[in-house]
Every structure is written in structure tokens, then in C-alpha cells.
Write an enzyme that holds these catalytic residues in place. Sequence first.
Site, PDB file in Angstrom:
ATOM      1  N   ASP A   1       9.297   2.623  -0.729  1.00 13.25           N
ATOM      2  CA  ASP A   1       8.344   3.360   0.113  1.00 13.25           C
ATOM      3  C   ASP A   1       8.660   2.961   1.550  1.00 13.25           C
ATOM      4  O   ASP A   1       8.284   1.881   2.011  1.00 13.25           O
ATOM      5  CB  ASP A   1       6.922   2.961  -0.287  1.00 13.25           C
ATOM      6  CG  ASP A   1       5.864   3.553   0.638  1.00 13.25           C
ATOM      7  OD1 ASP A   1       6.222   4.046   1.732  1.00 13.25           O
ATOM      8  OD2 ASP A   1       4.680   3.496   0.278  1.00 13.25           O
TER       9      ASP A   1
ATOM     10  N   LYS B   1       5.645   9.486   8.389  1.00 13.29           N
ATOM     11  CA  LYS B   1       5.400   9.076   9.776  1.00 13.29           C
ATOM     12  C   LYS B   1       6.460   9.595  10.754  1.00 13.29           C
ATOM     13  O   LYS B   1       6.360  10.704  11.234  1.00 13.29           O
ATOM     14  CB  LYS B   1       5.228   7.564   9.861  1.00 13.29           C
ATOM     15  CG  LYS B   1       4.007   7.072   9.047  1.00 13.29           C
ATOM     16  CD  LYS B   1       3.606   5.675   9.393  1.00 13.29           C
ATOM     17  CE  LYS B   1       2.593   5.092   8.421  1.00 13.29           C
ATOM     18  NZ  LYS B   1       1.213   5.495   8.623  1.00 13.29           N
TER      19      LYS B   1
ATOM     20  N   TYR C   1       0.862  -1.183   0.000  1.00 11.54           N
ATOM     21  CA  TYR C   1       0.000   0.000   0.000  1.00 11.54           C
ATOM     22  C   TYR C   1       0.892   1.223   0.000  1.00 11.54           C
ATOM     23  O   TYR C   1       1.861   1.293   0.773  1.00 11.54           O
ATOM     24  CB  TYR C   1      -0.885  -0.021   1.253  1.00 11.54           C
ATOM     25  CG  TYR C   1      -1.765   1.202   1.416  1.00 11.54           C
ATOM     26  CD1 TYR C   1      -2.960   1.324   0.698  1.00 11.54           C
ATOM     27  CD2 TYR C   1      -1.423   2.221   2.303  1.00 11.54           C
ATOM     28  CE1 TYR C   1      -3.782   2.441   0.861  1.00 11.54           C
ATOM     29  CE2 TYR C   1      -2.243   3.334   2.470  1.00 11.54           C
ATOM     30  CZ  TYR C   1      -3.410   3.436   1.743  1.00 11.54           C
ATOM     31  OH  TYR C   1      -4.221   4.532   1.908  1.00 11.54           O
TER      32      TYR C   1
HETATM   33  N1  HOZ Z   1      -2.886   3.788   6.223  1.00 10.59           N
HETATM   34  C1  HOZ Z   1      -2.684   3.727   7.633  1.00 10.59           C
HETATM   35  C2  HOZ Z   1      -2.292   2.369   8.072  1.00 10.59           C
HETATM   36  N2  HOZ Z   1      -1.516   1.630   7.202  1.00 10.59           N
HETATM   37  C3  HOZ Z   1      -3.912   4.102   8.378  1.00 10.59           C
HETATM   38  C4  HOZ Z   1      -3.977   5.533   8.650  1.00 10.59           C
HETATM   39  C5  HOZ Z   1      -5.054   5.916   9.632  1.00 10.59           C
HETATM   40  O1  HOZ Z   1      -6.150   5.386   9.582  1.00 10.59           O
HETATM   41  O2  HOZ Z   1      -4.806   6.771  10.470  1.00 10.59           O
END
Ligand code: HOZ
Length: 446
Positions: A251, A279, A156
Site C-alpha cells: 500500500d 494521493k 492503515y
Molecule cells: N487517513 C488520512 C491520514 N492518514 C486522513 C484523511 C483526512 O482526514 O483527510
Amino acid sequence: METINQESLFTPMTATSSENAFKAAKDVLVGGVNSPVRSFNSVGGTPVFFERGSGAFLYDLDEKPYLDYVLSWGALILGHAPKCVTAALHETLVKGTSFGAPTVLETKLANLVTECVPFLEKVRMVNSGTEAVMSLIRLARGYTKRSKIIKFRGCYHGHGDSFLVEAGSGVLTLGIAASPGVTAGAAKDTLIAEFNDISSVKEHFTRHPGEIAAVLLEPVTGNMGVVLPETQFLTALRTLTEEKDALLIFDEVMTGFRVGLGGVSMRLGVTPDLLALGKIIGGGLPAALYGGRAEIMDHVAPLGPVYQAGTLSGNPLAMASGLATLTELRTHEQNHYGILEKHGHRLETGLNAIATELKVPMVVTRMGSMMTVFFTTLSKMRNFNDVTSLDANRYGQFFHAMLKQGIYLPPSPYEAWFLSIAHKDADISKTLTCAQRALSEIISRS
Ligand code: HOZ
């Protein structure tokens, strides 16, 4: 330490303030949340609404504490509200919140990142991992003058159109096969390969000679749960992309500064052409970046024609928070990453021992302080296919049994658990005690 309530973990909880808050949220926010995986759709029940965080703990609206293994999806490696970050934020805040013009903080953070990840010669700050990877793909296409990219099933990379094809994270959690709104035109240039299977990548290069701009992956996945690259997989990708004049893009939004100072590229010694970070580099505020060799990065505007911009890019608060976080990590590198490794190892071995004792089919995958517990009868996780063997129902039961005991795990079986340096030995012990109780009850009821 909190004592564990002895009533069954399966007794429904009494109504909480979170339930009322969720009802009100659903009237005005889509699904009551601002990001789908937070909705508890795959584990059932009501998302917990949090009031505050401190160290390794989150506190809900009723002041109930939860030992946090989500940590803002990995961003909070120092735990919640660490002093170094809050002090830097206070100092910066009083000077103004956004200028839409350059600040020295941006250069300082860029310098710190490039010192830790020396193959990054130039970087561009953005606000989110999605933005970083979207910009990288545009850059890769602009630089190579080719259209296609290869991504891996279950990886992802945010919600950009080109990546919502066979994606992990919330897309996988909610079982969305293909998002409406992504045009066939956007999807056709995304080719899908299998993680840990170099032949699936080679096939695409054979079928589309001279058309593939880049190979994009999470070098250690986090968004279909943690899946580790097998020895030689990353180096084989490096060799292949070089042979084919395509770019290799890592990534590392999740793994950057998480699996070690720098990230997977530094830890495993495989150098991509381009890298996305997010992050941790924002220390809990919205910041991300993309970067690579200057010769490629100089194609980005204003030096080159590949356009990308943002009002809040390099925002002073986000830069100050990232700077404080990375400075703390670099100054105490051995100590902090040593503790993270020690606690990660203890959690992994402890959970495995419980699974063996209770005969629960389970695989724990881990690199440093990120890990996933897969309830599966397989013996290891190599790719997306293996991941889909997991028992989502059992994870849902485990999740709620842990939540009831004050342990906050990701509300999806396809996400990573994270540790912070604020997690203590006693917290790991408590987690293992709770896991033992949760799994014993689940087994006795099945
Ligand atoms: N895409 C995030 C986890 N892989 C989730 C982000 C969120 O819901 O804060």
C-alpha cells in the site's frame, strides 16, 4: 517572513472565524468534519477552517497564513495550486467534468505511472486509497482462492471492513479498538503481524497453511507515524510470500511518488505482486489506482470475474491533475527529489539538535520528504508497540505552540509530516526557530 508574536504560546487565542465555522459545521456534519482525524480530537481545540492554499502556505478564514506540513495528507507534493496543475484543470474543465466513458487521459496517466513503476503491467483507476486496497484484497482472494490476509499492527489501509483491525491513522488517533459494524466474519480473516518482525508473519503461515491469500503492508508506514522497514524485512517478506504462494501487496498510497519517483518499491528495489497508489497520483484530486502483473490483473472484470466498478473512476479532472503532477515530477526528477531530500534532512537534523540542546526525549523518523516527530524516551521506532510509547499530551502542546506561530502540523501524533517542493530554505529556518521556541516553553512549564 512573518514575525513571531512574543506573547506566551500558551495564552489562549482570541476567537477566530474558524470557531464560528466549526460551530455551524457541527450542526450538520458529523463531528463538524468529513474525516475524523481532522477534528483535532487528539490535540484538542478547534480545527482551522481554510479558505485557500498557495505554494507551501494555507490561509484560514481570517487570512492568517500557515506553513503547511500536512499538504492534504501528502497529496500535494508540488504545494498548493501549482500552475502546471491549475492550467491542466482549466483546460480540461471547460470540456466537461465527467463522462462515465473512456478518455485518452486515463491511458496517458496509466502509461506514465507504469513507465515510472515498470513492474506494474496493468492498472485500474479508482477514486481513493480505500477503494484501491479494498479492490486489491478482493482480487488477491479471487486469484489465489484463499480467504485470509495478513496485515500489520498500526498499518492503515483505508476504512474497508477487513482493514479496521488494529489499524493506524484516525482509528489509532481516536483510540477506537475495534469499529462496531465490522462483523466477526470480516475480521476473522484478517491476521495481525508485527511490523519489522518476520517471525510473527511466519507463525501465521505455519498456523494457516494454504489459507493466506496475501500479505499487505505500508512498506514505510505513515499511518502510525513514519516507521522504516529494517534491512531485509521487505526482502524476507518477498521470499516468504513466494515460498507460500501468497501475494505481496504494498500500500503505497502515501509513499508512492513521495519517497522518490515510483515509491518505496522502486527506491528499495523490492517488487510486490500488487500495488496501491493514491494521493500524489491525483495531484490533489480524488484519484487512486491498483495494479500489478497482467496475469493477476486480468482477473478483474471485464476480463475476469473479480468485480469492481465506479462512476467517477478515471474522472477527467482527476486524470489531468495527476498527469500534470507526475509529468512535473518526472521531468525534474533529480531537482525536485533532491530539494525534498535536502529540506527533509535539514528539518530532521535541526529538530534533533534542538531536542539535544533542550534535553527533550524525542525521535525523528524520516524517509525523503515524509517524517514524524515522536516524543518518546525510546531511541528508535521499530513497530506499533514502540509508537504507543509516545507522549500524546506533549505532542498536543507542541502542535498548538506551532499552530500559534503559523506552522500547521498534522493534528495527531500518529501521522506523517510532509514537505513540498514549494517549501523554501527560509521556511525550514522559520520552522526550526518556532520549534525551538515551542519546546523551550513546554520544557519550562513542565
Ligand atoms: N487517513 C488520512 C491520514 N492518514 C486522513 C484523511 C483526512 O482526514 O483527510
